[in-house]
Design an enzyme around this catalytic site. Structure first.
Site, PDB file in Angstrom:
ATOM      1  N   LYS A  13       0.831  -1.191  -0.010  1.00  0.00           N
ATOM      2  CA  LYS A  13      -0.052   0.160  -0.047  1.00  0.00           C
ATOM      3  C   LYS A  13       0.841   1.229  -0.065  1.00  0.00           C
ATOM      4  CE  LYS A  13      -1.014  -0.192   4.936  1.00  0.00           C
ATOM      5  NZ  LYS A  13       0.022  -0.777   5.358  1.00  0.00           N
ATOM      6  N   ARG A  88      -6.105   2.580  11.751  1.00  0.00           N
ATOM      7  CA  ARG A  88      -5.646   1.145  11.774  1.00  0.00           C
ATOM      8  C   ARG A  88      -6.824   0.355  12.612  1.00  0.00           C
ATOM      9  NH1 ARG A  88       0.098   1.858  10.287  1.00  0.00           N
ATOM     10  NH2 ARG A  88       1.189  -0.122  10.321  1.00  0.00           N
ATOM     11  N   ARG A 125      12.778  -7.227   2.571  1.00  0.00           N
ATOM     12  CA  ARG A 125      12.411  -5.890   2.188  1.00  0.00           C
ATOM     13  C   ARG A 125      13.664  -4.836   2.752  1.00  0.00           C
ATOM     14  NH1 ARG A 125       6.815  -2.771   3.494  1.00  0.00           N
ATOM     15  NH2 ARG A 125       7.508  -2.494   5.762  1.00  0.00           N
ATOM     16  N   ARG A 158      14.592  -2.307   8.440  1.00  0.00           N
ATOM     17  CA  ARG A 158      13.768  -1.738   9.373  1.00  0.00           C
ATOM     18  C   ARG A 158      13.773  -2.381  10.569  1.00  0.00           C
ATOM     19  NH1 ARG A 158       8.326   0.429   6.751  1.00  0.00           N
ATOM     20  NH2 ARG A 158       7.392  -0.190   8.985  1.00  0.00           N
ATOM     21  N   ARG A 169       3.364  -7.464  14.202  1.00  0.00           N
ATOM     22  CA  ARG A 169       2.674  -6.465  13.456  1.00  0.00           C
ATOM     23  C   ARG A 169       1.320  -7.294  12.710  1.00  0.00           C
ATOM     24  NH1 ARG A 169       7.095  -4.440  10.009  1.00  0.00           N
ATOM     25  NH2 ARG A 169       5.584  -2.884   8.857  1.00  0.00           N
TER      26      ARG A 169
END
Ligand code: AMP
Length: 216
Positions: A13, A88, A125, A158, A169
């Site tokens: 997203k 969220r 990532r 990250r 998460r």
């Protein structure tokens, strides 16, 4: 254009929001990016947010709402905005309704993808520590090792893309996702896209979902 993109971490997203912002001149407001900036500047707010972000859990609403309202004010002069990573939860969606009052969200796009595909995406990532561009060790590797193609910045993983935080998460997302999509479905503004498709296909689905022509 007043949009929000919902979806689990790694669903793409952020990439699609950045792309839409670049093509259509709308502001891209990512609460995750704004929180990371706040943490990097070492502000009081950033220091309070840090432990939550690193643990992969939600930052208290009071902090997120503050940075969101600053982001929305800055976006006032653009031709609209796309929210990425906010809301969220249903309480955040209600708080957003209050903030936007007379000009509510027009479309909420939900990015659907399996958890298996997400875990593979998130583990590979890498993010540029300078400009925030995203790469993937397998699907979109940089030309030079650990170096951003766009600005030459250093690519890092990250803290919240480490295994334990990723699991956390996803759990946090799972818990809140259904009530949140239900909230927007009830208002008739929810559209869903298949986020497992290649990014260019997802981009086309997003344009269809928001009723925009594909100009590229
Ligand atoms: P993201 O870049 O969207 O994956 O966000 C990274 C982290 O920032 C999340 O794991 C949360 O700790 C925090 N965060 C971002 N957006 C929100 C939000 N709307 N509410 C609470 N915490 C958030």
């Amino acid at each position: 254009m007043r949009l929000a993109f919902l979806g689990p971490p790694g669903s793409g997203k952020g990439t699609q929001a950045r792309e839409l912002s670049r093509k259509r001149g709308v502001a891209h407001i990512s609460t995750g990016d704004l929180l990371r900036e706040e943490i990097n500047t070492g502000s009081g707010l950033g220091r309070r947010a840090r432990e939550f972000v690193e643990a992969g859990v939600l930052v208290p609403d009071e902090i997120v709402l503050h940075i969101l309202s600053v982001g929305l004010k800055k976006a006032d002069s653009s031709g609209g905005f796309v929210l990425d990573g906010f809301p969220r939860t249903v309480p955040q969606a209600r708080a957003l309704d209050d903030l936007l009052s007379a000009s509510p969200l027009e479309v909420v796009v939900c990015f659907r993808i399996s958890e298996e595909a997400l875990l593979e995406r998130l583990a590979g990532r890498r993010t540029c520590s300078n400009c925030g561009a995203n790469f993937h060790m397998r699907f979109a590797p940089p030309k030079r090792v650990a170096t951003c193609d766009q600005c030459g910045g250093r690519l890092t993983r990250r803290d919240d893309d480490q295994e334990a935080a990723i699991q956390r998460r996803l759990e946090v997302y799972r818990e809140a996702a259904e009530p949140l999509t239900g909230y927007y479905r009830g208002r008739g503004v929810l559209r869903e896209v298949n986020a497992a498709a290649p990014p260019s296909e997802v981009g086309k689905s997003v344009l269809r979902a928001i009723g925009e022509a594909d100009l590229s």
